[in-house]
Design an enzyme around this catalytic site. Sequence first.
Site, mmCIF file in Angstrom:
data_model
loop_
_atom_site.group_PDB
_atom_site.id
_atom_site.type_symbol
_atom_site.label_atom_id
_atom_site.label_comp_id
_atom_site.label_asym_id
_atom_site.label_seq_id
_atom_site.Cartn_x
_atom_site.Cartn_y
_atom_site.Cartn_z
ATOM 1 N N LYS A 7 -45.952 -23.752 -41.625
ATOM 2 C CA LYS A 7 -44.778 -23.015 -41.157
ATOM 3 C C LYS A 7 -45.198 -21.844 -40.271
ATOM 4 O O LYS A 7 -46.259 -21.242 -40.474
ATOM 5 C CB LYS A 7 -43.979 -22.538 -42.369
ATOM 6 C CG LYS A 7 -42.579 -22.047 -42.087
ATOM 7 C CD LYS A 7 -41.844 -21.800 -43.400
ATOM 8 C CE LYS A 7 -40.449 -21.262 -43.215
ATOM 9 N NZ LYS A 7 -39.742 -21.090 -44.502
ATOM 10 N N SER A 28 -35.261 -22.527 -44.725
ATOM 11 C CA SER A 28 -35.708 -22.153 -43.392
ATOM 12 C C SER A 28 -36.864 -23.012 -42.874
ATOM 13 O O SER A 28 -37.217 -22.942 -41.699
ATOM 14 C CB SER A 28 -36.155 -20.675 -43.410
ATOM 15 O OG SER A 28 -37.236 -20.487 -44.302
ATOM 16 N N SER A 83 -35.994 -22.507 -49.492
ATOM 17 C CA SER A 83 -36.340 -22.928 -48.134
ATOM 18 C C SER A 83 -37.315 -24.088 -48.049
ATOM 19 O O SER A 83 -37.560 -24.597 -46.952
ATOM 20 C CB SER A 83 -36.898 -21.740 -47.351
ATOM 21 O OG SER A 83 -35.874 -20.813 -47.078
#
Length: 873
Positions: A77, A155, A179
């Site tokens: 990420k 996210s 997330s």
Amino acid sequence: MKTPAPISLTLKRLATGRITSLSLVNECLTAIAAPHGEGQRVFTRVVPDAVRTAALDADAAINKKSVPLAGLPISIKDLIDVAGQPTPAGSVVLANSAPKISDAVIVQRLRSAGAVIVGRTNMTEFAYSALGINPHYGTPRNLYDRATGRIPGGSSSGAAISVTDGMAHAAIGSDTGGSIRIPAALCGLAGFKPTARRVPISGVLPLSPSLDSLGPIAPTVACCALLDSVLSGEEPQPLAALDLTSLHLAVLQGFVLDGLESPVSGAFAATLALLASRGARLIDVHFPSLNKIPEVNAKGGLIAAESYAWHRHLLENHSAEYDPRVLARILRGSEQSAADYIEVLHARQQIIADAGLTFAEYDAILLPTVPRIAPPIAELEASDQAYFDANAAMLRNASIFNFLDGCALSVPCHLPGEAPVGLMIAGLAGQDKKILRIGSAIESALAAAGRAVHGLASTAVVCIASLLMLGAFAPTAFGQQDSQQSARQIEHQGSLCVRVAAAAIARWPDGHIAPKNASVSWGFELGIVLAGFSATFGATGNQRYLDYIQHAVDRFVTPDGSLRTYDPHAYSLNDILIGRQLLLLYKATNEEKYRRAADTLYQQLLTQPRTLSGGYWHAQATPNLLLLDDEYMFAPFLAEYAVTFHSSNGVAERDLAAAASQFKLLDQHARDPKTGLLYHGWDESRTRPWVDKDTGDSATLWARGMGWYLMALVDTLPNYPQTDPNRDALLAILQRTAAAVIRAQDPGSGLWYQVLGKPGLQGNYFESSSAMMFTYALAKGVRKGYLPSGYRANAERAWRAIVDRFVNVSSSGEVMITGTVTRVSLGASPEDDGAYNYYLHAPVVSDDPKGVGAFLLAAAEMIAGEKTGPQPR
């Protein structure tokens, strides 16, 4: 495009040299760079040359040192530090910030474990939304309903799509309020949020340090467990088997079940019913402090306060560069006082203590991961109200276990073709290993019941024994199910295909098609079952089916390529059929033993006894006899072998001509001029007592014989190039044969009689394997552009009839294929005279290999046709 296989299978292939890290990385980079793919929206940074260099280093190190992720491509990420790169966290504010001096701790651990970092994945700006929408870098579209363009979840949005689209074999994300689990649920993957303190967050841009945790998104629970062990610095251990009957599972009640969309409520109820049927004890549990959590967080809670504390100086000069919807949530932290923050901390500790008391006696807590399926991106981009409503809904359930400092896993529980739905399996702090074990057991049960196959999540890397537990349940309420589910209720081709394949693996776990106490032998019954698995593998991309084929074939193929139980002196064309799986395995593994075994069968065909007109005898024991069955046994293999190994030396043309010649002989000599159908056998010598002395034909138009012949045509034709002079002749034979089969289809039932051309004769009946073969051949012929598109409707009508009449689901959930005629062997003995009564008196059984294999072929082809539609001829 397909989701990568479970990590354990990929690592096994890497370790044995069947594939290389460089080849995997190149596949990932190709997917990332695909012009019409999601790569530009999925990755914020990829350095291809550096990635390839890392892969080459990994390949050089494989087998020199033991590392758990040797050569595996993984994405990370965009909020995780990588030395020499900025850490933008999905923002433009930090896009040009100073490069980091060192890797984050988890990147160090991944590299030490042998992983190859493919690149940085897109995310909601600063991780502050559950939707995955990013106005700066674009929003990756969910693989489900990509035409509409649905959110991936956030996210960790790019993380999930990097896995579903084959751009990485697993992804590392962060989870502060769900997330990891939210995108996993919406995209049909497994996602694990560990107890926060287990994985260090040093070198990770924070959202809320009190709640932040790091974990994996991957194809299966076992994949997540392996990655979790690396991230947490623990020694990887296999997930120990766990019996569902030993579990006490709390089904959380309250607002977590409010407002569930129908796909979510249906999948959740079906999953609970399935677990109850497997013996798990499910108890509805009310958590008295549950409603206090939204009250405590009413002012934005810890996330707003801690994110504002981190961003406030950056906001002084750059607030205009933030996503306005993210900015609005961060600024809520400015409204909290120190006293507010301390009150939240104290209240959290009390609620965690309450949770310990409430859930102490349960092994895990079950609830839907999110209450909705993935909504369209455009709707949320167009409306602030829609955006914030959807965001609150997505966070509602998942964020509970961040607040409780617990661990939680999301596993897919939907049916094939449906919108992905996640089941959350949660536990208290420190119960990580237990939750992963429970999740793996639940995943196995879901897989056996035909659920959650999207994204390979249901392959579960569980051994074949887990597939012995099959079940199908039609939920009517939580914890309840009907006593039996019809095949029509699970009529999705994908679901039925998976269920029947699972039943076949359970019934014949090592490819032992013979009766239990009989010795196994190389032959056509195993060949048709494996052909069905090959088609299922092609239609679903599920590695489990290729592994089953390899396991079954390896019982016969020795390391030097010899074939156990195979008798070359029998010259039986039935022995050639499995040769197609040898070619499949050679192409998949590049193992020379499979080519040598295929060479043996090819040599048989070179010396096969022939008639004066050049036709292949059925076997040494049946001189001058040509059967319709034989075409499927040898012609597709011979044609594929020719174009695979002889394409450049002229031998291919000779072999393709030989395969076509047999079709032409039967078309010329065995075709009935009245119906256009073909008689089962043709004796060129006309010496057998049961043949027509003028034509040499047998007496009966047998349905399955026609099925073998029609399937052989559609499976052989793809090997003929447009320039081959035999191609048009074979197309013409296929088209007139298919037209005759269509005319013979019963207008009322959509099926075919055991003896064709005599629909009203006493004793004639509808037989299952022939209907499945015709369905396969007609559907494939349409898909390949060989047959008129209208024939697809005939195949679909037959398919519906097959499902209604020949697929039975027992009260225990076992799926059976019924109505298959078993032994028919024209000319093998005096009683095999090919007369009408001979075909009518052959035993009709359930789960005959020929019926199971033909069903898998038909089901897989119906899936393939729906996915691709007709192709140009």
